[in-house]
Scaffold this motif. Sequence first.
Motif, PDB file in Angstrom:
ATOM      1  N   UNK A  17      88.207  -8.479   3.131  1.00  0.00           N
ATOM      2  CA  UNK A  17      87.372  -8.438   1.916  1.00  0.00           C
ATOM      3  C   UNK A  17      88.153  -7.966   0.688  1.00  0.00           C
ATOM      4  N   UNK A  18      89.072  -7.009   0.899  1.00  0.00           N
ATOM      5  CA  UNK A  18      89.851  -6.528  -0.231  1.00  0.00           C
ATOM      6  C   UNK A  18      90.752  -7.634  -0.782  1.00  0.00           C
ATOM      7  N   UNK A  19      91.383  -8.395   0.125  1.00  0.00           N
ATOM      8  CA  UNK A  19      92.262  -9.472  -0.322  1.00  0.00           C
ATOM      9  C   UNK A  19      91.467 -10.589  -1.008  1.00  0.00           C
ATOM     10  N   UNK A  20      90.310 -10.894  -0.473  1.00  0.00           N
ATOM     11  CA  UNK A  20      89.474 -11.914  -1.108  1.00  0.00           C
ATOM     12  C   UNK A  20      89.068 -11.469  -2.507  1.00  0.00           C
ATOM     13  N   UNK A  21      88.728 -10.186  -2.645  1.00  0.00           N
ATOM     14  CA  UNK A  21      88.370  -9.676  -3.972  1.00  0.00           C
ATOM     15  C   UNK A  21      89.518  -9.774  -4.952  1.00  0.00           C
TER      16      UNK A  21
END
Length: 295
Positions: A17-21
């Motif tokens: 999720x952090x990378x997608x954000x």
Amino acid sequence: MSNHIRPNGPKPSRLTPERIGIYVFLIAAALFFLLPLFVMLATSLKTMDEVRLGQIFELPRQFDIGAWSTAWSGACQGIECVGVRSGFWNSVKITVPAVTLSVFLGALNGYALSFWRSSSSRILFALLMAGGLIPYQIFLYPLVRIMANLELYNSLAGIVLVHVIFGLPLVTLLFRNYFVNIPEELCRAARVDGAGFWRIFFEIMLPLSTPMIVVASLFQFTGIWNDFLLGLVFAGRDNLPMTVQLNNIVNTTMGERAYNVNMAATILTALVPLAIYFFSGRWFVRGIAAGAVKG
């Protein structure tokens, strides 16, 4: 037969999720900055009949480069319809010597100041920083009077000298901070071998400071090429840079305002610094990583 120890549990996912954000933010930021460029480029390739439709986000139905040709050599600035071609060469004649002189003198000053590490040097560095941060609009009238007395006002030499003066504080600080990080043993060994001030500077310091030279040159080139106020005040009618001519074109109307020509002229004005940043970006990052802007 060798035994391989495999970690227990599922393999971690590559898309967290952090990378997608982060990806979403970067894509949104890129679109935010590229959208105006897209609108300008699309409008410059449209005919005025398409421009009147007001559909600025649509691609041209028929690509037309006539606006680019007009912007380069036929757009009107008052009663003169010569485009931005002469302003381009004026900007080259102003920018190249101003960048060369300011970077060379800044490197020389930074080299000399890197050996001065007493407590009083902090006062000088504070003055240099103040000189680089004070708005140059404050100095316009005194500089106009000085240039007029020196018979350099409204001349190519005058505008080059003004850019060198205003660029020296920042360039000197950058080079000084860079040279301070070079080991003193190099200079001491060179002095033992009989090298003097100038030989050390040209044969040791300058070759080691190539990334810094690129960074300082990019800063100076961008600032001088994109300058409007100093070119308007000091360059004179025969040496107006590209930015001043662009302003004259945009504010000159004879009947209908040619938005496609204005957009093409704007892109032509910004094309040179954009190209330089594109081709020298690797050196720019290397210079910063090497300590070019470290305090």
